[in-house]
Motif scaffolding. Structure first.
Motif, PDB file in Angstrom:
ATOM      1  N   GLU A 487      -1.007  26.088  71.280  1.00  0.00           N
ATOM      2  CA  GLU A 487      -2.226  26.891  71.376  1.00  0.00           C
ATOM      3  C   GLU A 487      -2.182  27.726  72.659  1.00  0.00           C
ATOM      4  OE1 GLU A 487      -5.187  23.682  69.115  1.00  0.00           O
ATOM      5  OE2 GLU A 487      -5.434  24.076  71.263  1.00  0.00           O
ATOM      6  N   VAL A 489      -4.453  30.901  74.924  1.00  0.00           N
ATOM      7  CA  VAL A 489      -5.575  31.834  75.119  1.00  0.00           C
ATOM      8  C   VAL A 489      -5.287  32.674  76.365  1.00  0.00           C
ATOM      9  CG1 VAL A 489      -7.982  32.022  75.830  1.00  0.00           C
ATOM     10  CG2 VAL A 489      -7.366  30.493  73.956  1.00  0.00           C
ATOM     11  N   LYS A 542      -6.388  19.776  73.372  1.00  0.00           N
ATOM     12  CA  LYS A 542      -6.493  20.941  72.496  1.00  0.00           C
ATOM     13  C   LYS A 542      -7.623  21.846  72.988  1.00  0.00           C
ATOM     14  CE  LYS A 542      -5.964  20.349  67.985  1.00  0.00           C
ATOM     15  NZ  LYS A 542      -4.625  20.901  67.686  1.00  0.00           N
ATOM     16  N   LEU A 543      -7.492  23.139  72.743  1.00  0.00           N
ATOM     17  CA  LEU A 543      -8.468  24.097  73.264  1.00  0.00           C
ATOM     18  C   LEU A 543      -9.714  24.152  72.369  1.00  0.00           C
ATOM     19  CD1 LEU A 543      -6.023  26.992  74.293  1.00  0.00           C
ATOM     20  CD2 LEU A 543      -6.796  25.025  75.622  1.00  0.00           C
ATOM     21  N   GLN A 545     -12.801  25.281  70.069  1.00  0.00           N
ATOM     22  CA  GLN A 545     -12.918  26.344  69.076  1.00  0.00           C
ATOM     23  C   GLN A 545     -14.372  26.605  68.723  1.00  0.00           C
ATOM     24  OE1 GLN A 545     -10.511  25.273  65.685  1.00  0.00           O
ATOM     25  NE2 GLN A 545      -8.594  25.789  66.709  1.00  0.00           N
ATOM     26  N   LYS A 550     -11.955  30.303  65.658  1.00  0.00           N
ATOM     27  CA  LYS A 550     -11.341  31.030  66.764  1.00  0.00           C
ATOM     28  C   LYS A 550     -11.553  30.234  68.035  1.00  0.00           C
ATOM     29  CE  LYS A 550     -11.959  35.704  64.909  1.00  0.00           C
ATOM     30  NZ  LYS A 550     -12.600  37.029  65.129  1.00  0.00           N
ATOM     31  N   PHE A 551     -10.664  30.435  68.986  1.00  0.00           N
ATOM     32  CA  PHE A 551     -10.816  29.729  70.256  1.00  0.00           C
ATOM     33  C   PHE A 551     -12.053  30.232  71.000  1.00  0.00           C
ATOM     34  CE2 PHE A 551      -6.109  29.234  69.747  1.00  0.00           C
ATOM     35  CZ  PHE A 551      -6.137  27.857  69.584  1.00  0.00           C
ATOM     36  N   ASP A 552     -12.726  29.331  71.670  1.00  0.00           N
ATOM     37  CA  ASP A 552     -13.902  29.666  72.470  1.00  0.00           C
ATOM     38  C   ASP A 552     -13.408  30.160  73.827  1.00  0.00           C
ATOM     39  OD1 ASP A 552     -16.208  29.852  73.902  1.00  0.00           O
ATOM     40  OD2 ASP A 552     -16.902  27.805  73.517  1.00  0.00           O
ATOM     41  N   LYS A 553     -13.104  31.472  73.899  1.00  0.00           N
ATOM     42  CA  LYS A 553     -12.482  32.034  75.097  1.00  0.00           C
ATOM     43  C   LYS A 553     -13.374  31.921  76.327  1.00  0.00           C
ATOM     44  CE  LYS A 553      -8.881  35.098  73.587  1.00  0.00           C
ATOM     45  NZ  LYS A 553      -8.099  36.267  73.970  1.00  0.00           N
ATOM     46  N   VAL A 556     -13.014  28.373  77.573  1.00  0.00           N
ATOM     47  CA  VAL A 556     -11.657  28.175  78.095  1.00  0.00           C
ATOM     48  C   VAL A 556     -11.521  28.820  79.477  1.00  0.00           C
ATOM     49  CG1 VAL A 556      -9.220  28.752  77.761  1.00  0.00           C
ATOM     50  CG2 VAL A 556     -10.578  27.958  75.822  1.00  0.00           C
TER      51      VAL A 556
END
Length: 569
Positions: A487, A489, A542-543, A545, A550-553, A556
C-alpha cells in the motif's frame, strides 16, 4: 525607496478607462471562440508570428537575449528564427499544423526553435527537460511529434525510442551521437531569413505544454495564438496602467531587463518572461541552471530591473545577496505556487528598491489570471491579487452556485486566453471546460469585497514543489512497481522554501521489509528528480481507508506528520 502605498481604486479605474478609450492597442470588442462569446483585443495581431515580426521591427538591433558571452538583438533572434523555419520547411518538410518537440534546457536555440516552429503555423511542444526516458517517451508518443530538437542529454534519453516513434532528431549546440541533423548545419544551409508566408488564424493551435494533473500521466494543454496574445496584451495593459499611475515610471524600469532563471518549458518562463519581454522591448539574461549567488551577480552586472521565479527562488536570492544588495531591481515577482506571507515581509525589508509582487495563472490560461504588487501585496500577502483586466473574469463556484464574498469554492476563469482543450483527452476537457466557456481550475479559493482572490486549497490530488506540479497518482504508480510494496499514499509535506515536498507512506507486503533509501532510489530510476519522495514513512499497519475503499489521505498525512520519517533528504 519604492512607493509602497496601496493603489487607489478610483485612480486605477480612471487610468484603465483612459487606456481603453484612447489607446487603439487595447481596444476591446467581442468574438465567438469555440461556440462562446468572449471579450477580445480587437486590434491584436492574428498570430504570434505577426507579433514577433512587429517586435523585431520595433526594437531592431537593440540587445535582447544574453546567455553567457552571447548577445543577440531582437532583430537577429527573429532573423535566425526565420532562417531555421525555412530549414525546417525545406529540409525536414515541416508544414502548418505539424507538431515539433523541443527537449532541452535553457539555451538561445530553444528560443530560436520555438519562434521558428510557431512562424510556420506548426505546433511547438516544449517537453519538460527534467523528465527522463519513460516520461519523454510518453510525451512524444502522446503529442505525435515526429521531429525533436534536443540537447545532448535529452537526445540520449530519446534515442532508444527513435525507431519506435519514427523520430527525426536534431541536436542543438552540444556534441553527441545519434542525431539526424545538427541545428547549426540547418541554420547555415537555410535559403532565406524572410518571414515564412503562412496564413495563421487567431484560434489555430500554436503549442502543447504538458502539466501534471490528478491523473497518472501529464496532460497536454493545447494553446492557441489568440490565447497567448490575449495574455501578453493583458499584462501589457496592466503595466500601462501602473505607468500612468506612477507618473510615467514603467514597472519594467527605464532600461528594462529581466533574469530568466526558470525553465522555458513552463508558461511562466515562455510567456511571462520570454514572450512578454520580446513584445515590450525588455532584455532577457538567460541562466542554464539556477544558482542564487550567480543570479545576484548577473542582476548587478547587467543592471536588471525585474525578477520572476517560483517563491523558493526569490527566498534563495534574498539569502544569497551580498552587502551591495540589488540596487537596480525594482520588482521581484513570483508565480507557480503561493509565496509564504512571511517571505513577502522579508523581501520588502531586504530590498530597498525592489518590491515583491505575485501572480496567479495556469498552463491552461497561458499563465493569465491575477496579479498583485506594491502596497496592495504588503497589505494582503496571502492574496494572489485581482483578475487581470480587461478580458479576464473569475468567479467562485460551489455546487453550481456562484459564491458570495468570502465564500469558498472552486475558482473558475473565463478569458480568450483559456486553452482549447487537453490533447487526446475529450472527457478530461469536458470536465475542465464548461459548456459556456469557463475553465474549472481545480483550485479552491475565495474573493474579498474588493475583488482580491485568495487560494485556500486544491481539489486536484497534486503537489506543487517549487512551482512544479506533481501528480500523486503518477508517483504512487511507480512506487507500486516495487515488488515489496502493498500500500502506498503520496501527499504534500509543507516546506518553508519550496512550499511543498513529496511525502510517501508505504505498508509492505506480508513477510517483506522495505528499506526507505532503496525504495527512493528505485523511484528515481524512472521519474524526474523533482517527483521523487523526500520524506518516506514505513507504516507498521495497513493504511486507513474511506467508505469508497480509497485511502484516507487526510488521516494518513496527519498521522505521518506527527512522527519522524524513516528517510528525510
Amino acid at each position: 525607496m519604492a512607493d509602497m502605498a496601496p493603489l487607489d481604486p478610483a485612480k486605477t479605474a480612471a487610468a484603465a478607462f483612459k487606456l481603453l478609450a484612447e489607446n487603439p492597442l487595447f481596444k476591446v470588442g467581442e468574438a465567438e471562440i469555440r461556440g462562446n462569446v468572449y471579450r477580445v483585443f480587437e486590434n491584436a495581431p492574428p498570430s504570434l508570428a505577426g507579433l514577433f515580426a512587429h517586435a523585431a521591427a520595433t526594437h531592431g538591433e537593440k540587445e535582447f537575449l544574453i546567455f553567457e558571452d552571447e548577445r543577440l538583438s531582437f532583430a537577429e533572434l527573429w532573423r535566425r528564427a526565420c532562417r531555421f523555419a525555412h530549414a525546417l520547411q525545406d529540409e525536414l518538410g515541416v508544414k502548418q499544423g505539424d507538431k515539433v518537440a523541443l527537449a532541452m534546457r535553457n539555451f538561445p536555440e530553444w528560443c530560436v526553435s520555438y519562434m521558428a516552429v510557431i512562424s510556420l503555423g506548426a505546433v511547438v511542444v516544449p517537453l519538460n527537460a527534467w523528465w527522463k526516458d519513460e516520461e519523454l517517451h510518453y510525451g512524444l508518443k502522446d503529442c505525435g511529434a515526429r521531429i525533436v530538437i534536443a540537447d545532448a542529454r535529452r537526445l540520449e534519453y530519446i534515442a532508444p525510442c527513435k525507431d519506435e516513434l519514427g523520430l527525426t532528431l536534431v541536436l542543438a549546440r552540444e556534441g553527441g551521437e545519434g542525431a539526424d541533423y545538427r541545428y547549426e548545419d540547418l541554420l547555415k544551409g537555410a535559403k532565406s531569413d524572410a518571414q515564412p508566408q503562412v496564413e495563421i488564424h487567431p484560434d489555430d493551435d500554436f503549442c502543447i505544454v504538458y502539466t501534471s494533473g490528478s491523473t497518472g500521466h501529464p496532460k497536454g494543454v493545447v494553446l492557441t495564438h489568440r490565447g497567448a496574445i490575449s495574455a501578453l496584451f493583458s499584462w501589457t495593459f496592466i503595466a500601462s496602467i501602473l505607468k500612468e499611475l506612477r507618473g510615467g515610471v514603467s514597472p519594467f524600469g527605464d532600461d528594462p531587463g529581466i533574469l530568466l532563471g526558470i525553465p522555458l518549458f513552463h508558461v511562466t518562463g515562455s510567456h511571462s518572461i520570454f514572450l512578454l519581454s520580446y513584445m515590450v522591448g525588455r532584455r532577457v539574461v538567460m541562466m542554464y541552471r539556477w544558482d542564487p549567488k550567480e543570479a545576484a551577480a548577473i542582476i548587478n552586472r547587467e543592471k536588471l530591473t525585474n525578477f520572476v521565479g517560483v517563491p523558493s527562488q526569490s527566498f534563495e536570492l534574498m539569502q544569497a545577496v551580498g552587502p551591495e544588495g540589488l540596487p537596480s531591481l525594482i520588482d521581484i515577482g513570483s508565480g507557480g505556487a503561493k509565496r509564504p506571507a512571511d517571505h513577502v515581509k522579508k523581501l520588502a525589508a531586504k530590498f530597498q528598491n525592489g518590491k515583491p509582487s505575485s501572480g496567479y495563472g495556469l498552463s491552461e490560461t497561458n499563465a493569465l489570471g491575477c496579479v498583485i504588487s506594491q502596497g496592495d501585496y504588503q497589505l494582503r500577502p496571502d492574496s494572489t491579487g485581482r483578475p487581470v483586466p480587461p478580458v479576464t473574469d473569475i468567479k467562485i463556484m460551489e455546487d453550481g452556485e456562484q459564491q458570495p464574498v468570502g465564500g469558498v469554492g472552486e475558482v473558475w476563469i473565463k478569458s480568450p486566453a483559456n486553452f482549447r482543450g487537453y490533447h487526446n483527452l475529450p472527457e478530461e476537457t469536458a470536465k475542465a471546460i464548461t459548456s459556456d466557456g469557463w475553465f474549472r481550475t481545480g483550485d479552491l479559493g475565495k474573493m474579498d469585497a474588493e475583488g482580491y482572490l485568495y487560494i485556500v486549497d486544491r481539489l486536484k490530488d497534486l503537489i506543487i514543489r517549487g512551482g512544479e506540479n506533481i501528480s500523486c497518482l503518477e508517483v504512487e504508480n511507480r512506487v507500486y512497481d516495487h515488488g515489496d510494496v502493498a500500500e502506498a499514499v503520496v501527499f504534500s509535506v509543507p516546506d518553508e522554501v519550496l512550499g511543498e515536498r513529496v511525502g510517501l507512506v508505504v505498508y509492505p507486503k506480508e513477510g517483506m521489509t522495505i528499506d526507505a533509501a532503496e525504495l527512493r532510489n528505485f523511484v528515481a530510476e524512472e521519474l524526474a528528480a523533482f517527483k521523487v519522495p523526500e520524506r518516506i514513512w514505513i507504516s507498521p499497519t495497513k493504511l486507513p481507508q474511506l467508505g469508497t475503499a480509497k485511502f484516507d489521505k487526510i488521516t494518513v498525512k496527519k498521522i505521518a506528520l506527527q512522527h519522524p520519517p524513516a528517510l528525510s533528504v
